[in-house]
Design a protein around this motif. Structure first.
Motif, PDB file in Angstrom:
ATOM      1  N   ARG A  90      -6.399   0.868   1.898  1.00 55.28           N
ATOM      2  CA  ARG A  90      -6.528  -0.285   2.263  1.00 55.28           C
ATOM      3  C   ARG A  90      -7.838  -1.106   1.685  1.00 55.28           C
ATOM      4  N   TYR A 103      -1.435  -0.282  11.973  1.00 60.11           N
ATOM      5  CA  TYR A 103      -2.693  -0.336  11.159  1.00 60.11           C
ATOM      6  C   TYR A 103      -3.564  -1.302  12.309  1.00 60.11           C
ATOM      7  N   GLU A 154       2.573  -1.937   4.603  1.00 60.33           N
ATOM      8  CA  GLU A 154       2.129  -3.490   5.153  1.00 60.33           C
ATOM      9  C   GLU A 154       3.062  -3.905   5.993  1.00 60.33           C
ATOM     10  N   TYR A 199       0.818  -1.077   0.219  1.00 57.59           N
ATOM     11  CA  TYR A 199      -0.009  -0.026   0.044  1.00 57.59           C
ATOM     12  C   TYR A 199       1.022   1.335   0.158  1.00 57.59           C
TER      13      TYR A 199
END
Length: 543
Positions: A439, A474, A467, A26
């Motif tokens: 995401r 996250y 990631e 990402y």
């Protein structure tokens, strides 16, 4: 909460490692806005007018109270967080927010089970061995059995029972203390005797402990060479009470009681049988042949567990939309912190009185727009959650027990620590880290970028959206409990500083000009999500 749900929770808590797969990256770069394009400041535009109502001085009024010593660090389940919840609810009442919570209040009641060891210690021939040093055991995955004693321990290889390899063939372990190794037997070519290939079987610790319970084992001792690493990974679960969502007092533990022991501790138990056990282990690996070993040893362990239920509250500030009112945007922040240690108060001014106070200001502004007939088309829920510091528990509870149908949730905008700078940006406070925006929805990412270019022009740093971010941010704030349900979520965060989780995270260090600018930007992104014609697309994958 049903016992099946509690059992699933116990299984999750038991897992000590997560297998990960590498996916496409990402965005992890930094977006610097084009400053040659003027920021839109025309207050004839409704969104600009209301964004400008968000004031740093108003945020400060809330923060000074929530982060004061009187609120005792807002520990989940303690008096200080009850005071904070009362303060927020009274504020919502003063603005005439509707009461959509339990019992016609602003609260969504949340039950937490707190679990810890009252006492645990191990004795080998009367010699005391220390928890977290010579062995460790998780209270959440063991039943309350205050004392287990024996004069006989059975070494049972790897604790596996399959068609190709069976440690329990002809062996009765009912009411016995059993000792096994982690992992599975591999020959010199790294071929598993269980699978017959270099692929490992599914015989993890959990599966072994379920089987041992089915066979009636009194206790399982698992020999682990990674005791120190296991402790480091699970320190907060082992050193203090573990909170979990729901009432687990009557939950059925699916595992035999167990403890992880170091190889050194195992050798103390083996005594004169050490050569027999090493020979048995080597035969398991080299020949796939199994032989149990009986160990005569006075052994005892205390597993005296404390378990109780605490009550907490999520707090609900609801602004009903107009023509798209059945669709919902959630703006969230956690209002708990880590409480007190001795007489020291961990005020949590940045973490997360900054986010909480900003959500209160956004909520007030959105309600003002509604009262003026200029309110959002979609409904907005300003959600203050408890138990984040204990494992995202309040948001987990909401995601499992949503006040509105989960399918009606369009997006989550989460705010956690926006009041300070980190080392990277110590000379440039006009920035924010953005996590999760791309995401699940490319629309969400574009909306935030466009709002920034038009109205805010702060630096958007996606470093922690990588990631492979080693900090795994996250997964560490409340937006994740929306994202795991497939709801696009964006997380605003200004990074960790030297006062993070310290008694020095105090209100006098908050940069309210920064909070105001970031708060206005978050408002603009929220406003666009709530007022655009089409619901944002979900074109990403939940991983």
């Amino acid at each position: 909460m049903k016992n099946s749900t509690i059992t699933s929770l116990i299984l999750v808590l038991f897992c000590l490692s997560i297998n990960s797969t590498i996916y496409a990256q990402y965005i992890s770069s930094v977006t610097t806005p084009d400053s040659s394009i003027s920021i839109i400041t025309d207050e004839n535009l409704v969104n600009v007018k209301y964004a400008n109502m968000i004031k740093g001085e108003n945020i400060k009024k809330h923060l000074d109270i929530l982060a004061s010593d009187a609120y005792e660090g807002r520990e989940t389940g303690e008096a200080g967080i009850k005071m904070a919840a009362t303060y927020i609810a009274k504020y919502f009442a003063s603005l005439d927010f509707p009461t959509i919570g339990d019992d016609n209040t602003y609260f969504q009641k949340v039950a937490f089970t707190t679990t810890k060891w009252n006492e645990t210690e191990m004795f080998i021939d009367g010699v005391r061995y220390k928890h977290l040093w010579d062995y460790l055991s998780f209270p959440t995955s063991n039943a309350h059995i205050p004392f287990i004693g024996t004069t006989e321990i059975i070494y049972a290889g790897f604790g596996i029972e399959s068609d190709s390899y069976n440690d329990y063939k002809g062996l009765d372990i009912k009411d016995k203390v059993v000792m096994i190794y982690e992992g599975e037997p591999l020959n010199s070519d790294s071929v598993s005797w269980v699978t017959g290939t270099t692929e490992m079987s599914d015989w993890n610790d959990a599966k072994k402990l379920r089987l041992a319970k089915e066979k009636g084992a009194k206790l399982v001792l698992l020999i682990s060479s990674n005791l120190k690493e296991m402790l480091n990974k699970n320190r907060r679960f082992l050193l203090g009470p573990r909170l979990a969502v729901g009432d687990a007092r009557n939950a059925v533990i699916p595992f035999a009681n167990h403890a992880y022991i170091s190889p050194t501790t195992a050798q103390k138990i083996w005594g004169k049988k050490q050569k027999d056990i090493i020979k048995s282990r080597d035969n398991s690996k080299n020949k796939g042949k199994v032989k149990s070993v009986k160990i005569d040893r006075n052994f005892a362990i205390r597993m005296d567990k404390y378990i109780d239920v605490l009550e907490g509250e999520n707090i609900l500030g609801y602004i009903e939309g107009t023509d798209l009112k059945d669709e919902l945007i959630v703006v969230s922040a956690h209002y708990d912190h880590i409480g007190m240690k001795n007489k020291d108060v961990y005020n949590g001014a940045d973490d997360n009185a900054s986010g909480t106070s900003t959500v209160l200001e956004i909520a007030k502004t959105l309600l003002e727009a509604k009262k003026n007939g200029e309110g959002p088309r979609r409904s907005v829920l300003c959600l203050l959650v408890t138990g984040e510091e204990k494992g995202l528990l309040g948001s987990e509870y909401y995601s499992e027990n949503p006040v509105f149908p989960l399918e009606n949730h369009v997006a989550n905008v989460n705010i956690d620590m926006i009041g300070r700078t980190d080392i990277k940006y110590k000379d440039n406070p006009e920035y924010i880290y953005v996590i999760g925006s791309d995401r699940l929805s490319t629309d969400l990412h574009k909306i935030n970028e466009e709002a920034n270019q038009k109205y805010s022009q702060i630096t958007l740093d996606y470093t922690y959206n990588d990631e492979n971010d080693p900090q795994r941010y996250y997964y560490r704030s409340d937006h994740y409990n929306f994202a795991r349900k497939g709801i696009p979520a964006i997380f605003f965060f200004s990074g960790v500083h030297e006062d993070y989780h310290m008694i020095t995270d105090t209100a006098d260090k908050i940069m309210f000009d920064k909070v105001q600018k970031v708060g206005r930007h978050i408002f603009q992104t929220t406003w666009e999500l709530a007022n655009r014609d089409k619901r944002i697309v979900v074109d990403g994958e939940v991983k």
